[in-house]
Design an enzyme around this catalytic site. Structure first.
Site, PDB file in Angstrom:
ATOM      1  N   TYR A 144       0.853  -1.203   0.000  1.00 52.22           N
ATOM      2  CA  TYR A 144       0.000   0.000   0.000  1.00 52.22           C
ATOM      3  C   TYR A 144       0.886   1.251   0.000  1.00 52.22           C
ATOM      4  O   TYR A 144       0.738   2.142  -0.842  1.00 52.22           O
ATOM      5  CB  TYR A 144      -0.919  -0.054   1.233  1.00 52.22           C
ATOM      6  CG  TYR A 144      -1.520   1.273   1.658  1.00 52.22           C
ATOM      7  CD1 TYR A 144      -2.618   1.810   0.995  1.00 52.22           C
ATOM      8  CD2 TYR A 144      -0.998   1.982   2.746  1.00 52.22           C
ATOM      9  CE1 TYR A 144      -3.179   3.018   1.396  1.00 52.22           C
ATOM     10  CE2 TYR A 144      -1.554   3.178   3.155  1.00 52.22           C
ATOM     11  CZ  TYR A 144      -2.639   3.695   2.486  1.00 52.22           C
ATOM     12  OH  TYR A 144      -3.181   4.899   2.879  1.00 52.22           O
ATOM     13  N   LYS A 148       1.534   4.334  -2.612  1.00 53.72           N
ATOM     14  CA  LYS A 148       1.223   5.720  -2.217  1.00 53.72           C
ATOM     15  C   LYS A 148       2.414   6.635  -2.565  1.00 53.72           C
ATOM     16  O   LYS A 148       2.230   7.794  -2.907  1.00 53.72           O
ATOM     17  CB  LYS A 148       0.906   5.829  -0.715  1.00 53.72           C
ATOM     18  CG  LYS A 148      -0.371   5.179  -0.253  1.00 53.72           C
ATOM     19  CD  LYS A 148      -1.654   5.800  -0.813  1.00 53.72           C
ATOM     20  CE  LYS A 148      -2.038   7.109  -0.212  1.00 53.72           C
ATOM     21  NZ  LYS A 148      -3.369   7.587  -0.741  1.00 53.72           N
TER      22      LYS A 148
HETATM   23  N1  LIG Z   1      -7.406   6.273   7.186  1.00 53.28           N
HETATM   24  C1  LIG Z   1      -6.163   6.682   7.487  1.00 53.28           C
HETATM   25  O1  LIG Z   1      -5.712   6.595   8.635  1.00 53.28           O
HETATM   26  C2  LIG Z   1      -5.315   7.289   6.414  1.00 53.28           C
HETATM   27  C3  LIG Z   1      -5.758   7.383   5.102  1.00 53.28           C
HETATM   28  N2  LIG Z   1      -4.962   7.981   4.147  1.00 53.28           N
HETATM   29  C4  LIG Z   1      -5.451   8.128   2.775  1.00 53.28           C
HETATM   30  O2  LIG Z   1      -6.679   8.833   2.825  1.00 53.28           O
HETATM   31  C5  LIG Z   1      -7.520   8.432   1.740  1.00 53.28           C
HETATM   32  C6  LIG Z   1      -8.894   8.096   2.257  1.00 53.28           C
HETATM   33  O3  LIG Z   1      -8.780   7.047   3.194  1.00 53.28           O
HETATM   34  P1  LIG Z   1     -10.060   6.464   3.947  1.00 53.28           P
HETATM   35  O4  LIG Z   1     -11.151   7.460   3.908  1.00 53.28           O
HETATM   36  O5  LIG Z   1      -9.568   5.971   5.242  1.00 53.28           O
HETATM   37  O6  LIG Z   1     -10.407   5.218   3.021  1.00 53.28           O
HETATM   38  P2  LIG Z   1     -11.824   4.576   2.635  1.00 53.28           P
HETATM   39  O7  LIG Z   1     -11.547   3.191   2.199  1.00 53.28           O
HETATM   40  O8  LIG Z   1     -12.817   4.806   3.705  1.00 53.28           O
HETATM   41  O9  LIG Z   1     -12.259   5.464   1.369  1.00 53.28           O
HETATM   42  C7  LIG Z   1     -11.765   5.281   0.072  1.00 53.28           C
HETATM   43  C8  LIG Z   1     -12.923   5.267  -0.909  1.00 53.28           C
HETATM   44  O10 LIG Z   1     -12.400   5.078  -2.232  1.00 53.28           O
HETATM   45  C9  LIG Z   1     -13.189   4.056  -2.867  1.00 53.28           C
HETATM   46  N3  LIG Z   1     -12.437   3.411  -3.931  1.00 53.28           N
HETATM   47  C10 LIG Z   1     -11.523   2.408  -3.811  1.00 53.28           C
HETATM   48  N4  LIG Z   1     -11.105   2.032  -5.020  1.00 53.28           N
HETATM   49  C11 LIG Z   1     -11.749   2.809  -5.927  1.00 53.28           C
HETATM   50  C12 LIG Z   1     -11.731   2.871  -7.354  1.00 53.28           C
HETATM   51  N5  LIG Z   1     -10.981   2.050  -8.092  1.00 53.28           N
HETATM   52  N6  LIG Z   1     -12.506   3.794  -7.964  1.00 53.28           N
HETATM   53  C13 LIG Z   1     -13.311   4.605  -7.230  1.00 53.28           C
HETATM   54  N7  LIG Z   1     -13.373   4.575  -5.897  1.00 53.28           N
HETATM   55  C14 LIG Z   1     -12.593   3.688  -5.247  1.00 53.28           C
HETATM   56  C15 LIG Z   1     -13.499   3.120  -1.733  1.00 53.28           C
HETATM   57  O11 LIG Z   1     -14.527   2.194  -2.058  1.00 53.28           O
HETATM   58  P3  LIG Z   1     -14.494   0.751  -1.328  1.00 53.28           P
HETATM   59  O12 LIG Z   1     -14.697   1.017   0.134  1.00 53.28           O
HETATM   60  O13 LIG Z   1     -15.600   0.002  -1.983  1.00 53.28           O
HETATM   61  O14 LIG Z   1     -13.123   0.178  -1.601  1.00 53.28           O
HETATM   62  C16 LIG Z   1     -13.901   4.122  -0.651  1.00 53.28           C
HETATM   63  O15 LIG Z   1     -15.231   4.544  -0.793  1.00 53.28           O
HETATM   64  C17 LIG Z   1      -6.804   7.271   1.045  1.00 53.28           C
HETATM   65  O16 LIG Z   1      -6.119   7.780  -0.082  1.00 53.28           O
HETATM   66  C18 LIG Z   1      -5.784   6.807   2.073  1.00 53.28           C
HETATM   67  O17 LIG Z   1      -4.643   6.276   1.453  1.00 53.28           O
HETATM   68  C19 LIG Z   1      -3.740   8.488   4.466  1.00 53.28           C
HETATM   69  C20 LIG Z   1      -3.269   8.407   5.738  1.00 53.28           C
HETATM   70  C21 LIG Z   1      -3.993   7.798   6.808  1.00 53.28           C
END
Ligand SMILES: NC(=O)C1=CN([C@@H]2O[C@H](COP(=O)(O)OP(=O)(O)OC[C@H]3O[C@@H](n4cnc5c(N)ncnc54)[C@H](OP(=O)(O)O)[C@@H]3O)[C@@H](O)[C@H]2O)C=CC1
Ligand SMILES: CC(C)=CCC[C@@H](C)[C@H]1CC[C@H]2C3=C(CC[C@]12C)[C@@]1(C)CCC(=O)C[C@@H]1CC3
Length: 345
Positions: A144, A148
């Site tokens: 992952y 990133k």
């Molecule tokens: N949570 C954390 O602690 C941290 C998060 N981040 C970054 O923050 C961002 C958001 O994270 P977070 O809100 O926790 O993650 P979530 O999994 O809650 O949200 C990500 C969303 O993107 C959707 N998604 C995944 N693949 C695709 C695709 N191919 N096309 C369209 N949509 C897609 C997911 O759908 P589905 O659920 O169906 O996969 C989900 O709705 C990410 O980029 C993550 O790397 C960075 C640091 C820390």
């Protein structure tokens, strides 16, 4: 021909807007008077002022429909780190981000704000008050994080004042808050299975946990300060709660807030890391036959047993960032938002 410059600066798209961070971001944007298009692989809710476009971000044609008339794009979609699926991370975070950039160009989008991660510089060893100029991890802790890093480079390198396409990356760390499907649920699940008895190491390691509303605030500030003559162009910014906390104190406060006992006994870090590595290798070897998901992965043990906290001085200086919700208040709000995970519920 892209129509840059004549679009409303308050028309935006949130890719990943159905997710944990994405949905909080969408709600705040609507409060601030933005018109929002959500693009996500799933539609999780409905909200006035928000138009949903369901699709895979690797599909440029589908994306283009969601980016029409939009001047600002927030890209916060990613597969969950727990999926540990190399091919999926490569396809969505790398190939998909190339597609997002291409679609932004075609649609005449002016600004792209990427949700990156502070972990892009983390190699499993201590980081204390890390600044953005730390080098990217040469040995990232998992697939992952590996993707990133590439994703962040792609977005920052795409920044072009000449083309009128400006980009910035936000690097949050340890996001938590209401509706988070990861941190609190994993923690409570581990406690319910009787596995939250031990502290890995001496328990003094400091970590950043960042309340989701502060992360949202950082994203919106970045979008509104990103201009051709601003220092934000093509830069990365740490966004944290700016209150590093002992990893095990934070976990204990959530556990006790929800009626569970805090861990009390200590285990040596190297021992737990070694066991986790062994389990991970076993899971890898057995993968063709059976899919095992160990609770204690090397990455998780490293996150739980080392210092990893970051300076957000750059965000304070360049965009006037200050966390809106202090850690103590953030923990109270989070605990109150999970009544169904309370002990005995
Ligand atoms: N949570 C954390 O602690 C941290 C998060 N981040 C970054 O923050 C961002 C958001 O994270 P977070 O809100 O926790 O993650 P979530 O999994 O809650 O949200 C990500 C969303 O993107 C959707 N998604 C995944 N693949 C695709 C695709 N191919 N096309 C369209 N949509 C897609 C997911 O759908 P589905 O659920 O169906 O996969 C989900 O709705 C990410 O980029 C993550 O790397 C960075 C640091 C820390
Ligand atoms: C600070 C940061 C980057 C947090 C990210 C969220 C998750 C990686 C953590 C949320 C719950 C944590 C957790 C553990 C590791 C890290 C998390 C998954 C353990 C598995 C560590 C070992 C234990 O003793 C149990 C922990 C349960 C909670």
């Amino acid at each position: 021909i892209p129509k840059r410059g004549i679009k409303s600066s308050k028309r935006c798209a949130v890719i990943g807007g159905s997710g944990f961070l994405g949905r909080h971001l969408v709600e705040r944007l609507v409060d601030r008077g933005y018109t929002v298009n959500v693009f996500d692989i799933r539609q999780a809710y409905e909200l006035p002022g928000v138009t949903f476009h369901q699709g895979d971000l690797c599909d440029r044609q589908a994306l283009l429909l969601a980016l029409k008339e939009v001047s600002v794009v927030f890209h916060c979609a990613s597969p969950a780190p727990a999926s540990d699926d190399r091919a999926l991370f490569q396809r969505v975070n790398i190939d998909g981000t190339r597609t997002v950039i291409q679609a932004c160009h075609e649609a005449g989008v002016q600004k792209l704000i990427l949700t990156s991660s502070a972990s892009v510089v983390f190699e499993g060893t201590d980081i204390k008050n890390g600044r953005e100029d730390l080098p990217y991890a040469k040995k990232p802790i998992d697939y992952y994080t590996e993707t990133k890093i590439v994703q962040e480079k792609l977005v920052l390198e795409a920044c072009s004042k000449e083309k009128g396409f400006l980009t910035v990356a936000i690097r949050p760390h340890g996001i938590f808050g209401p509706r988070d499907p990861q941190l609190v649920p994993i923690l409570i699940d581990t406690a319910r299975r009787g596995k939250m008895k031990f502290i890995i190491g001496d328990g003094s390691n400091l970590v950043d946990f960042t309340y989701v509303e502060n992360v949202v605030h950082g994203h919106i500030l970045a979008a509104e300060h990103l201009k051709a003559d601003s220092p934000l162009c093509g830069q990365a910014y740490h966004i944290t709660n700016d209150e590093p906390v002992r990893f095990w104190d934070f976990m204990s406060q959530i556990l006790e807030g929800l009626g569970y006992s805090a861990p009390r006994y200590h285990l040596p870090y190297t021992l737990v890391y070694g066991i986790a590595l062994l389990l991970w290798l076993m899971a890898l070897v057995l993968r063709p036959l059976i899919r095992i998901k160990p609770t204690f992965t090397p990455m998780r043990v490293a996150l739980a047993g080392t210092h990893h906290y970051y300076s957000c001085a750059r965000a304070k200086k360049d965009m006037g960032y200050q966390p809106l919700v202090p850690l103590r208040e953030a923990i109270v709000r989070t605990v109150e938002s999970y009544p169904h995970l309370r002990k005995g519920a």
